[in-house]
Design a protein around this motif. Structure first.
Motif, PDB file in Angstrom:
ATOM      1  N   VAL A 214       0.852  -1.192   0.000  1.00 36.01           N
ATOM      2  CA  VAL A 214       0.000   0.000   0.000  1.00 36.01           C
ATOM      3  C   VAL A 214       0.888   1.242   0.000  1.00 36.01           C
ATOM      4  CG1 VAL A 214      -1.681   1.314   1.354  1.00 36.01           C
ATOM      5  CG2 VAL A 214      -1.895  -1.169   1.172  1.00 36.01           C
ATOM      6  N   ARG A 215       0.610   2.149  -0.924  1.00 36.13           N
ATOM      7  CA  ARG A 215       1.386   3.395  -0.993  1.00 36.13           C
ATOM      8  C   ARG A 215       0.790   4.381   0.007  1.00 36.13           C
ATOM      9  NH1 ARG A 215       0.876   4.624  -7.190  1.00 36.13           N
ATOM     10  NH2 ARG A 215       2.268   6.364  -6.722  1.00 36.13           N
ATOM     11  N   GLU A 216       1.443   4.499   1.135  1.00 38.86           N
ATOM     12  CA  GLU A 216       0.840   5.230   2.260  1.00 38.86           C
ATOM     13  C   GLU A 216       0.589   6.702   1.956  1.00 38.86           C
ATOM     14  OE1 GLU A 216       1.072   4.113   6.053  1.00 38.86           O
ATOM     15  OE2 GLU A 216       1.839   2.092   5.683  1.00 38.86           O
ATOM     16  N   GLU A 217       1.399   7.284   1.041  1.00 35.38           N
ATOM     17  CA  GLU A 217       1.162   8.699   0.721  1.00 35.38           C
ATOM     18  C   GLU A 217      -0.183   8.858  -0.003  1.00 35.38           C
ATOM     19  OE1 GLU A 217       3.304   6.758  -0.801  1.00 35.38           O
ATOM     20  OE2 GLU A 217       3.335   7.171  -2.957  1.00 35.38           O
ATOM     21  N   LEU A 218      -0.579   7.835  -0.783  1.00 34.44           N
ATOM     22  CA  LEU A 218      -1.871   7.909  -1.477  1.00 34.44           C
ATOM     23  C   LEU A 218      -3.021   7.666  -0.502  1.00 34.44           C
ATOM     24  CD1 LEU A 218      -1.064   6.103  -4.834  1.00 34.44           C
ATOM     25  CD2 LEU A 218      -1.134   8.549  -4.328  1.00 34.44           C
ATOM     26  N   LEU A 219      -2.747   6.825   0.474  1.00 34.42           N
ATOM     27  CA  LEU A 219      -3.730   6.563   1.533  1.00 34.42           C
ATOM     28  C   LEU A 219      -4.124   7.891   2.190  1.00 34.42           C
ATOM     29  CD1 LEU A 219      -4.680   3.816   2.632  1.00 34.42           C
ATOM     30  CD2 LEU A 219      -2.898   3.961   4.344  1.00 34.42           C
ATOM     31  N   ARG A 220      -3.127   8.711   2.443  1.00 36.24           N
ATOM     32  CA  ARG A 220      -3.390  10.024   3.054  1.00 36.24           C
ATOM     33  C   ARG A 220      -4.030  10.968   2.047  1.00 36.24           C
ATOM     34  NH1 ARG A 220       1.290   8.632   5.839  1.00 36.24           N
ATOM     35  NH2 ARG A 220       2.625   9.376   4.153  1.00 36.24           N
ATOM     36  N   ALA A 221      -3.535  10.962   0.806  1.00 34.02           N
ATOM     37  CA  ALA A 221      -4.029  11.910  -0.202  1.00 34.02           C
ATOM     38  C   ALA A 221      -5.513  11.681  -0.507  1.00 34.02           C
ATOM     39  CB  ALA A 221      -3.200  11.784  -1.471  1.00 34.02           C
ATOM     40  N   TRP A 222      -5.949  10.417  -0.500  1.00 28.12           N
ATOM     41  CA  TRP A 222      -7.326  10.115  -0.892  1.00 28.12           C
ATOM     42  C   TRP A 222      -8.248   9.887   0.312  1.00 28.12           C
ATOM     43  CZ3 TRP A 222      -4.996   6.153  -4.779  1.00 28.12           C
ATOM     44  CH2 TRP A 222      -4.569   6.846  -5.927  1.00 28.12           C
ATOM     45  N   ALA A 223      -7.740  10.084   1.506  1.00 28.46           N
ATOM     46  CA  ALA A 223      -8.542   9.834   2.712  1.00 28.46           C
ATOM     47  C   ALA A 223      -9.752  10.769   2.767  1.00 28.46           C
ATOM     48  CB  ALA A 223      -7.681  10.016   3.945  1.00 28.46           C
ATOM     49  N   VAL A 224     -10.888  10.199   3.127  1.00 28.01           N
ATOM     50  CA  VAL A 224     -12.109  10.982   3.317  1.00 28.01           C
ATOM     51  C   VAL A 224     -12.124  11.543   4.736  1.00 28.01           C
ATOM     52  CG1 VAL A 224     -14.627  10.761   3.464  1.00 28.01           C
ATOM     53  CG2 VAL A 224     -13.388   9.655   1.601  1.00 28.01           C
ATOM     54  N   ARG A 225     -11.445  10.850   5.638  1.00 33.17           N
ATOM     55  CA  ARG A 225     -11.309  11.304   7.024  1.00 33.17           C
ATOM     56  C   ARG A 225     -10.128  10.556   7.652  1.00 33.17           C
ATOM     57  NH1 ARG A 225     -12.117   6.601   8.669  1.00 33.17           N
ATOM     58  NH2 ARG A 225     -14.061   5.452   8.595  1.00 33.17           N
ATOM     59  N   ALA A 226      -9.735  11.008   8.829  1.00 31.47           N
ATOM     60  CA  ALA A 226      -8.621  10.341   9.510  1.00 31.47           C
ATOM     61  C   ALA A 226      -9.004   8.885   9.786  1.00 31.47           C
ATOM     62  CB  ALA A 226      -8.313  11.056  10.818  1.00 31.47           C
ATOM     63  N   PRO A 227      -8.030   7.956   9.757  1.00 25.27           N
ATOM     64  CA  PRO A 227      -8.376   6.555  10.040  1.00 25.27           C
ATOM     65  C   PRO A 227      -8.937   6.373  11.453  1.00 25.27           C
ATOM     66  CG  PRO A 227      -5.980   6.862   9.890  1.00 25.27           C
ATOM     67  CD  PRO A 227      -6.606   8.146   9.447  1.00 25.27           C
ATOM     68  N   VAL A 228      -9.865   5.435  11.575  1.00 34.07           N
ATOM     69  CA  VAL A 228     -10.378   5.063  12.897  1.00 34.07           C
ATOM     70  C   VAL A 228      -9.448   3.963  13.401  1.00 34.07           C
ATOM     71  CG1 VAL A 228     -12.295   3.958  14.113  1.00 34.07           C
ATOM     72  CG2 VAL A 228     -12.753   5.636  12.297  1.00 34.07           C
ATOM     73  N   ILE A 229      -8.845   4.182  14.565  1.00 33.48           N
ATOM     74  CA  ILE A 229      -7.895   3.203  15.098  1.00 33.48           C
ATOM     75  C   ILE A 229      -8.475   2.579  16.363  1.00 33.48           C
ATOM     76  CG2 ILE A 229      -5.536   2.835  15.950  1.00 33.48           C
ATOM     77  CD1 ILE A 229      -4.722   5.243  14.159  1.00 33.48           C
ATOM     78  N   LEU A 230      -8.759   1.277  16.272  1.00 33.19           N
ATOM     79  CA  LEU A 230      -9.384   0.567  17.397  1.00 33.19           C
ATOM     80  C   LEU A 230      -8.321  -0.263  18.092  1.00 33.19           C
ATOM     81  CD1 LEU A 230     -12.263  -0.483  15.062  1.00 33.19           C
ATOM     82  CD2 LEU A 230     -12.524   1.149  16.927  1.00 33.19           C
ATOM     83  N   THR A 231      -8.292  -0.195  19.420  1.00 36.18           N
ATOM     84  CA  THR A 231      -7.285  -0.965  20.161  1.00 36.18           C
ATOM     85  C   THR A 231      -7.947  -1.713  21.317  1.00 36.18           C
ATOM     86  OG1 THR A 231      -6.825   0.975  21.489  1.00 36.18           O
ATOM     87  CG2 THR A 231      -5.339   0.557  19.639  1.00 36.18           C
TER      88      THR A 231
END
Ligand code: OSB
Ligand code: MG
Length: 368
Positions: A351-368
């Motif tokens: 996964v190209r992480e820079e594209l993950l950020r560029a195309w994000a609709v919102r910040a990732p939800v991080i569940l722990t």
């Protein structure tokens, strides 16, 4: 392994051209991706649910809610999680197969990366490249349809699938058959747009030597598919109706379908997809790999699945550029009408992480 976090990434990726089916028109792909963080490494899975519940009852916001409230907590609370044990762990959740498939795939990716084993190797792939077809949406006009199809033929696709619906069926099929010539592989997909009263009309398709007609009637209506299969020469193929190996075997035994479209997301994951493949092989029923406009993450796994022995018809496993100007991973490229099966560990793609950020609709939800 121990799962330490589940991340839900929501992206919007523009499609290179609108995709119109009997259930609607899409100009962008809303993509829900799941990343698992574990004590042995990370893994990715793509949820194939679409933005709206128009292909099946699942949709992105619903899948996100089920992942957040039920599936992620189940794996986070377990001491030991395996991809093979995942279905049992979440069997208390009814349905929501696409959400389950995304998390199961992420777990499998993490597991196989650690084991340095590829999806293809794990699934039982018997070939290193797969024959590809392309799914062609309803077009604004016949000339525009013919233009689009001619472009795909030039690119080398080995099979054309036309989306059909009432008012857009016999004529486009006739014209495309004339363009392609008698030997080209051509099939149609109705995405449930017809009913029993249309059987006489659908029989007109028999004049065009189609490989198959995919899912003409609603998903729960096996009876009308049986009736059509009796009255039409074109093989009937089910997509939406096939939710697992049990339904698949039942539909085959009742002669509702003689070919099956396998989509791992629709059936709850790749492990169930392999079981359907195996059952169909035993019954002598050919299968092919469907698609849901996946990014490289989902495509990598689909291509590995399509490399199994009984995937004897070209799949909707098209090249990245058929969908996106830029893919989220290294692009899948057609060579002589085929895609290569990734051989690196897990899905084999990054996964190209820079594209993950560029195309994000919102910040990732991080569940722990
Ligand atoms: O019915 O196969 C389908 C896309 C989205 C939802 C359902 C379907 C499709 C396709 C396109 O036909 C397959 C692809 O190219 O990914
Ligand atoms: Mg279909």
């Amino acid at each position: 392994m121990k799962v330490t976090a589940v991340e839900l990434h929501l992206l919007a990726m523009p499609l290179v051209r609108p995709f119109e089916t009997s259930f609607g028109r899409q100009t962008a792909r809303t993509v829900l991706l799941v990343r698992v963080r574990t004590d042995v490494g990370d893994g990715w899975g793509e949820c194939v649910a679409m933005a709206d519940p128009v292909y099946s009852s699942e949709y992105v916001a619903g899948a996100e809610a089920v992942l957040r409230d039920y599936l992620a907590p189940a794996v986070l609370h377990a001491d030991e999680v395996t991809a093979e044990g995942f279905a049992g762990l979440v069997s208390f959740v009814i349905g929501h197969r696409m959400a389950k498939a995304a998390l199961e795939t992420a777990l499998l990716d993490a597991e196989l990366r650690t084991a340095e084993r590829s999806f293809g190797d794990y699934f039982g792939a018997v070939r290193d490249e797969v024959d590809c077809g392309v799914s062609v949406g309803v077009a604004p006009s016949i000339p525009e349809l013919l233009d689009e199809v001619a472009g795909y033929v030039d690119e080398g696709y080995r099979r054309i699938k036309l989306k059909i619906k009432p008012g857009w069926d016999i004529e486009p099929v006739r014209e495309v058959r004339e363009l392609l010539g008698p030997d080209a592989l051509l099939q149609v997909d109705a995405n449930t747009a017809y009913d029993a009263a249309d059987i006489r009309h659908l029989r007109l398709l028999d004049a065009y030597e189609l490989l198959l007609i995919e899912q003409p009637f609603v998903e729960e209506d096996i009876a009308t598919h049986i009736q059509l299969a009796r009255e039409i020469e074109t093989p009937v193929c089910l997509d939406e109706s096939i939710l697992g190996v049990g339904v698949a075997v039942d539909a085959i035994e009742r002669h509702a379908t003689s070919i099956i479209n396998i989509k791992a997301g629709r059936v709850g994951g790749y492990l169930e997809a392999v079981r359907i493949h195996d059952a169909c092989a035993e019954l002598g029923v050919p299968v092919w790999c469907g698609g849901m406009l996946e990014t490289g993450v989902g495509r990598a796994a689909n291509v590995a699945l399509a490399a199994l022995e009984n995937f004897t018809l070209p799949g909707d496993t098209s090249a990245s550029r058929r969908y996106f100007a830029e893919d989220l991973t290294e692009p899948f490229e057609l060579v002589d009408g085929r895609l290569r099966v990734p051989t690196a560990p897990g899905s084999g793609v990054t996964v190209r992480e820079e594209l993950l950020r560029a195309w994000a609709v919102r910040a990732p939800v991080i569940l722990t």
